[in-house]
Write an enzyme that holds these catalytic residues in place. Structure first.
Site, PDB file in Angstrom:
ATOM      1  N   THR A 129     -31.138 -17.597   7.921  1.00 13.08           N
ATOM      2  CA  THR A 129     -31.798 -16.733   6.936  1.00 13.08           C
ATOM      3  C   THR A 129     -33.018 -16.138   7.630  1.00 13.08           C
ATOM      4  OG1 THR A 129     -33.182 -18.514   6.165  1.00 13.08           O
ATOM      5  CG2 THR A 129     -31.107 -18.195   5.005  1.00 13.08           C
ATOM      6  N   TRP A 189     -44.384 -13.361 -16.832  1.00 14.76           N
ATOM      7  CA  TRP A 189     -43.847 -12.852 -15.574  1.00 14.76           C
ATOM      8  C   TRP A 189     -43.479 -11.374 -15.697  1.00 14.76           C
ATOM      9  CZ3 TRP A 189     -39.970 -17.130 -13.508  1.00 14.76           C
ATOM     10  CH2 TRP A 189     -40.688 -18.292 -13.228  1.00 14.76           C
ATOM     11  N   LYS A 239     -47.346 -12.695 -11.795  1.00 16.07           N
ATOM     12  CA  LYS A 239     -47.715 -13.571 -12.910  1.00 16.07           C
ATOM     13  C   LYS A 239     -48.970 -13.012 -13.559  1.00 16.07           C
ATOM     14  CE  LYS A 239     -45.087 -17.405 -11.327  1.00 16.07           C
ATOM     15  NZ  LYS A 239     -44.906 -18.554 -10.491  1.00 16.07           N
ATOM     16  N   GLU A 290     -26.898 -18.025   2.136  1.00 11.44           N
ATOM     17  CA  GLU A 290     -26.570 -19.382   1.691  1.00 11.44           C
ATOM     18  C   GLU A 290     -25.336 -19.440   0.791  1.00 11.44           C
ATOM     19  OE1 GLU A 290     -29.546 -18.083   1.980  1.00 11.44           O
ATOM     20  OE2 GLU A 290     -31.100 -19.586   2.332  1.00 11.44           O
TER      21      GLU A 290
END
Ligand code: ADP
Length: 550
Positions: free
Chosen positions: A186, A445, A440, A331
């Site tokens: 990654t 959010w 935030k 992944e």
């Protein structure tokens, strides 16, 4: 009691065996790194890959050894993949867009024995050769006529010479289907890059799932152009799925600009393609500038980052091409979800369907998915509650290579994707942010991605990014960064007006900053980490005012 069916280990060499047996004359066309368009077939690729397997054995490669590729999408790259995997060695795809230091780290961490490279990357390999301590040989994916370019790497081997020198008599497979087949790191947007070690079985199952009619739905009559690189999450499995069904492959080599991609789409009669949004943006711009057409293309899969509405509309409305939005990550091999309508959505008017097509979509068989809060408690699938997106399945990572990062599954065996998402009543997942990019504000959010995608729809915007900036009262507030199209000028208010009514009032950015450049990372995504670094001395005008008042 066990079943009484045959044991046929799911190893990927069987995919190319199948392509050779039943689609042997089907073409693989490459825009070569040397320049010309070259044509080969599955039968030839199969034979040459076997020869290369013998070459690797001759160079001392044993099962389990890591052999790297630093290469564009070409037929030779496919030959190298199958040559490596067929003998139980591990094909480690290196992303050439990484910084040299990261590349060296990854090669050394993986202990790569050999690197297959294109001519393009010889300078960087020559410069850093001494640091690549495990590497015994560098094989250049070219012919003798071009080996002069490798003069700076003493002992570099020529791919075509190795093909000629070795016999095609080589046994593939014959090992456990759980044997490691591929390794991909990654890009390490947080911490060091971590290796995802695919098995033959996980790649085989992923291939079958991507061939689903609701996923990529490839067929023998398709002509497939994977623009998405083999070094980026395995070209979304296309180097397996296209031969699995015997579809013609068109490999773009090093040229991924709009004009070059368009030329291949038209000259080879491409029906299906896959790439990240920035590639499609380049193609659409090229088509608009030149009045070009898409005469054979029927479907494109877009993923890697959220697909802007403007792209979906342009493809469908202007060119009659169906866009499928997909989500995934290294992944997850990489396919996780795709936004193909179910019966209820397909029955909606086209305008209403768009809302779902812009989501990242639903899970195919083989992916389990849930949302949780920070403490791990499951959250409802009501289409509005944001939570951490977690996934589980036979082609999802269980552990990183060499145990990097420790235990990565929760108590139910789910992997935390690092994405924040909602899931609606149709099971359509929508990424609202990466956990580390979510803004935030006052305990709530705000999705940076949603604002970015709307802002980029402004006719003057070339690209847009949203980050959170510190605010004394709200913790963070959104700032919109915009790179304008060449020759355009705009005011902040134009962008704020454009967003009005499209997002909740409290999501409205506190500031709009026009920039010359929005940096992209190694996988073509907006590099928020770098933007945050560049903006570290930036102070929100609203933050200053709030301080003055205090
Ligand atoms: P990297 O982190 O190196 O870019 P990946 O290519 O594995 O690695 O990226 C996976 C991430 O990309 C996902 O976790 C998600 O944040 C983002 N992503 C992938 N597809 C989409 C999509 N369709 N919409 C929004 N984000 C996406």
């Amino acid at each position: 009691m066990l079943g009484l069916m045959q044991n046929w280990p799911l190893t990927v060499d069987k995919i190319l065996d199948h392509a050779k047996a039943w689609h042997g004359e089907t073409e693989i066309v490459t825009r070569s790194v040397e320049g010309p368009i070259v044509r080969t077939t599955y039968a030839q690729v199969h034979e040459r890959a076997k020869r290369m397997s013998n070459a690797l054995k001759g160079l001392g490669v044993k099962p389990g050894d890591r052999v790297a590729t630093l290469a564009w999408n070409t037929a030779r790259h496919i030959e190298a993949w199958y040559a490596i995997m067929g003998i139980g060695a591990v094909c480690h795809t290196l992303n050439p867009r990484l910084f040299p230091d990261q590349l060296c780290y990854i090669v050394n961490h993986a202990e790569d024995q050999i690197i297959f490279t294109d001519l393009t990357f010889l300078p960087v390999l020559a410069e850093h050769r001494a640091k690549l301590t495990s590497v015994k040989h560098i094989v250049v994916l070219t012919d003798e006529a071009h080996m002069d370019a490798a003069a700076a790497i003493p002992g570099a081997l020529c791919f075509e010479t190795l093909v000629v020198q070795n016999s095609a008599d080589c046994e593939w497979g014959g090992f456990d289907e759980n044997t490691a087949a591929g390794l991909c790191y990654t890009s390490g947007t947080t911490g060091n890059p971590k290796g995802v070690l695919y098995s033959h079985r996980s790649n085989f199952l992923h291939t079958l799932v991507t061939l689903n009619a609701d996923v990529m739905a490839l067929r023998a009559q398709d002509v497939v152009l994977p623009v998405v690189p083999m070094f980026h999450a395995n070209a979304w499995g296309i180097a397996f799925s296209a031969p699995a069904v015997g579809a013609k492959l068109v490999m773009p080599g090093p040229k991924l600009d709009g004009a070059s991609v368009h030329e291949l789409l038209e000259s080879e009669g491409v029906t299906f393609s896959a790439a990240v949004p920035t590639v499609w943006q380049m193609l659409l711009t090229h088509l608009r500038d030149t009045g070009g057409k898409l005469s054979t293309l029927k479907r494109v899969v877009i993923g890697g980052s959220a697909v802007p509405e403007s792209i979906v509309r342009a493809f469908k409305g202007d060119y009659g091409v169906e866009v499928t939005h997909a989500w995934g990550m290294t992944e997850t091999s990489p396919l996780g979800t795709q936004a193909t309508p179910n019966a209820a959505i397909a029955a909606m008017p086209a305008e209403e369907q768009i809302r779902y097509r812009l989501k990242q979509g639903r899970a195919p068989l083989g992916i389990e998915m849930k949302l949780t809060d920070d403490a791990g408690a499951r959250l409802p699938h009501d289409g509005t509650t944001f939570g951490r997106l977690k996934v589980k399945g036979p082609f999802v990572v269980r552990e990183y290579f060499k145990g990097e990062g420790g235990e990565i599954l929760d108590s139910e065996g789910f992997f935390d994707t690092g994405d924040v998402a909602t899931i609606d009543e149709h099971g359509f997942m929508q990424i609202t942010d990466r956990a580390k990019d979510v803004i935030k504000s006052g305990g709530e959010w705000i999705s940076s991605i949603e604002i970015e995608n709307l802002a980029v729809g402004h006719p003057k915007a070339a690209i847009a990014a949203v980050i959170g900036a510190a605010h004394p009262k709200w913790d963070e507030r959104p700032v919109l960064l915009v790179k304008l199209k060449d020759g355009e000028t705009a005011t902040k208010q134009e962008f704020l007006d454009f967003l009005e009514g499209k997002i909740a009032k409290w999501w409205t950015p506190d500031d709009v900053v026009f920039v010359d450049d929005i940096p992209l990372g190694a996988t073509g995504k907006i590099d928020k980490k770098l933007i945050r670094e560049r903006m570290k001395d930036y102070v929100l005008p609203t933050a200053e005012k709030a301080k003055e008042r205090a």
